[in-house]
Design an enzyme around this catalytic site. Structure first.
Site, PDB file in Angstrom:
ATOM      1  N   GLY A 186     -16.267  -6.843 -13.196  1.00 34.31           N
ATOM      2  CA  GLY A 186     -15.052  -6.279 -13.782  1.00 34.31           C
ATOM      3  C   GLY A 186     -13.804  -6.731 -13.051  1.00 34.31           C
ATOM      4  O   GLY A 186     -13.635  -6.465 -11.866  1.00 34.31           O
ATOM      5  N   VAL A 206      -8.290  -3.384 -11.944  1.00 36.31           N
ATOM      6  CA  VAL A 206      -7.517  -3.103 -10.731  1.00 36.31           C
ATOM      7  C   VAL A 206      -8.417  -2.938  -9.508  1.00 36.31           C
ATOM      8  O   VAL A 206      -8.175  -3.523  -8.453  1.00 36.31           O
ATOM      9  CB  VAL A 206      -6.678  -1.823 -10.928  1.00 36.31           C
ATOM     10  CG1 VAL A 206      -5.734  -1.614  -9.790  1.00 36.31           C
ATOM     11  CG2 VAL A 206      -5.903  -1.897 -12.231  1.00 36.31           C
ATOM     12  N   ALA A 234     -17.118  -2.362 -10.997  1.00 31.51           N
ATOM     13  CA  ALA A 234     -15.763  -1.823 -11.228  1.00 31.51           C
ATOM     14  C   ALA A 234     -15.388  -2.036 -12.684  1.00 31.51           C
ATOM     15  O   ALA A 234     -14.476  -2.778 -13.022  1.00 31.51           O
ATOM     16  CB  ALA A 234     -14.770  -2.512 -10.308  1.00 31.51           C
ATOM     17  N   HIS A 270      22.195  -8.510  -0.593  1.00 32.79           N
ATOM     18  CA  HIS A 270      21.652  -9.827  -0.291  1.00 32.79           C
ATOM     19  C   HIS A 270      21.379  -9.921   1.203  1.00 32.79           C
ATOM     20  O   HIS A 270      22.225  -9.513   1.998  1.00 32.79           O
ATOM     21  CB  HIS A 270      22.667 -10.908  -0.678  1.00 32.79           C
ATOM     22  CG  HIS A 270      22.214 -12.286  -0.307  1.00 32.79           C
ATOM     23  ND1 HIS A 270      21.225 -12.940  -1.005  1.00 32.79           N
ATOM     24  CD2 HIS A 270      22.591 -13.115   0.700  1.00 32.79           C
ATOM     25  CE1 HIS A 270      21.036 -14.140  -0.454  1.00 32.79           C
ATOM     26  NE2 HIS A 270      21.845 -14.269   0.581  1.00 32.79           N
TER      27      HIS A 270
END
Ligand code: NAI
Length: 462
Positions: free
Chosen positions: A176, A179, A266, A441
């Protein structure tokens, strides 16, 4: 028999948040938890321990991949698996104790034990039965099993066993590419395991914006994870030195058997409502095992409510938390509300992947006219400085009104960056609203602003 306004069953993110908010709103609240510690799957065997392992192994990866590039020379650290496990447990313990403190602070009664509901308005824990005007089921979910896969939580494990493998496997097969598979696959790949992910569909992370999923797969492949897509796993059986996995390719039915030291199943989770006595009570259920609720979390039984993984919607801790808070407000006579259109999803790999709102595929399906603003992290100085310039930010906005419809980010801190878009969407903002907002920034957030600029007259650094 003690009498409460509200008894909540299950102390995961849905249940304990509901309890705290209900107590803050002056309700007399009790919570029942079968585990020894509070916090549910997320804190004990899910989100939190996996994040500890992801952090530790990401740090190791940094040492191997990037330290020399920055002039940090010297031998690489050795992995002490037992110590890493202890660190993970300490993180869990600290957090579960934190919930205990919060419940005490808010005067929530904690009953230890597994609850059942013998009759409407009653909750039985051990030999005692308590009564409440309102009962909330917040019992969460459990890993789904797969026919032919013999889980022993030692060699063939679910997400729970994957957190406590006795040793680091040399090879790991993950069934699987969702996630859990990709997060835990990343952990073991960074620890040196050869990781192969077998996925039934032709793409990883189904439901994710396809362009992001494609880029994600490319990046993970570069990190050494192998993918076998379009393959249905038939079986996983323990063998002498590990386990064997048999799968069939969907396109030609060709069958292959692989061996590995360990296997992680999973393939999803299912609602956990066993032992509550819902059938005897006549609680209406949905075909996939969820409790049926209306938009005020009411079941068909008077005074019985349900939230979180036990009902429909994405199985996410923060969705359960929001429902817990909204329900507590409703129970206290206020107007609780969850905006299901703005629930972010995050995969905590490196890079992180985060999304909110509609994917491009969904907008196409809806026949909606939209525009795309994209900005690559290659144009973000901060991302370049930490060697994470792969990936991009993608904002989808309505073609006519410029209203933000969705955002998808693959890159550094994506799981945190997504929230400025969530806030913008909550306020019904346009891409231009984001673009006009001054961003410091140098920050990763500038990439979000640049993507918003790209929805209009164009990004500056691309
Ligand atoms: P998932 O639903 O995300 O992915 C399962 C995958 O297994 C799918 O891609 C599916 O196509 C595949 N699959 C199903 N049957 C298969 C078969 N026979 N052979 C091969 N592949 C097969 O489920 P996952 O990863 O187990 O997660 C469970 C839940 O927990 C999800 O709802 C997820 O959102 C949640 N979760 C969220 C996290 C986060 O937000 N970071 C972390 C961990 C779990």
């Amino acid at each position: 028999m003690a009498q409460f306004d509200t008894i909540i069953i299950g102390a995961g993110p849905g249940g304990y948040v509901c309890a705290i908010r209900a107590a803050q709103l002056s309700l007399n609240v009790a919570i029942v938890e079968g585990r020894e510690t509070l916090g549910g799957t997320c804190l004990n065997v899910g989100c939190i321990p996996s994040k500890a392992l992801l952090h530790a192994t990401h740090s190791l990866h940094e040492v191997h991949e990037n330290f020399e590039k920055m002039g940090l020379m010297g031998s690489a650290p050795k992995v002490d698996w037992a110590k890493m496990q202890a660190y993970k447990q300490e993180v869990v313990n600290g957090n579960t104790k934190g919930i205990e403190f919060l419940l005490k602070k808010n005067k929530v009664t904690w009953f230890k034990g597994w609850a059942s509901i013998p009759a409407a308005g009653q909750v039985k824990v051990g030999d005692e039965t308590h009564s409440a005007k309102q009962i909330v089921i917040a019992t969460g979910s459990a890993p789904a099993s797969l026919q032919g896969v013999d889980i022993d939580e030692k060699t063939i494990v679910t997400s729970t066993g994957a957190l406590t493998l006795a040793a680091i496997p040399k090879s790991l097969i993950v069934i699987g590419a969702g996630v859990i598979g990709l997060e835990m696959g990343s952990v073991y790949a960074r620890l040196g395991a050869e990781v192969t992910v077998i996925e039934y569909l032709d793409t990883i992370t189904p439901g994710m914006d396809a362009e992001v999923a494609k880029s994600f797969q490319k990046i993970l492949t570069k990190q050494g994870i192998k993918f076998i897509l379009g393959a249905a796993v038939q079986s996983a059986k323990p063998s002498k030195d590990g386990a064997t996995v048999t799968y069939t390719l969907r396109k030609d039915a060709a069958q292959t058997t692989l061996t590995a030291d360990a296997v992680l199943l999973a393939t999803g989770r299912i609602p956990y409502t066993a032992g509550l006595g819902l059938e005897a009570l006549g609680v209406e259920m949905l075909p996939r095992g969820q409790i049926k609720t209306d938009d005020h979390f009411r079941t068909n039984i008077n005074g019985l409510y349900a939230i979180g993984d036990a009902i429909t919607g994405p199985m996410l801790a923060h969705k359960a938390e929001d429902e817990g808070m909204a329900l507590a407000e409703i129970l206290a006579g206020k107007a609780g509300h969850v905006n299901y259109g703005v629930i972010p999803g995050v995969v905590y790999t490196t890079p992180e992947v985060a999304s909110v709102g509609a994917t491009e595929e969904q907008l196409k399906e809806q026949g909606r006219a939209y525009k795309v603003g994209k900005f690559p992290f290659m144009g973000n100085a901060r991302a370049k400085a930490i060697f994470q310039a792969e990936g991009f930010v993608k904002i989808l906005a309505d073609a006519a009104t410029d209203r933000i419809l969705g955002a998808h980010i693959i890159g550094p801190m994506a799981g945190d960056l997504i929230h400025e878009v969530c806030v913008a969407m909550e306020f019904g903002a346009s891409a231009q609203d984001l673009a006009l907002t001054c961003h410091a920034h140098p920050t990763y957030s500038e990439a979000v602003r640049e993507a918003a600029l790209a929805c209009g007259d164009g990004a500056i650094h691309a």
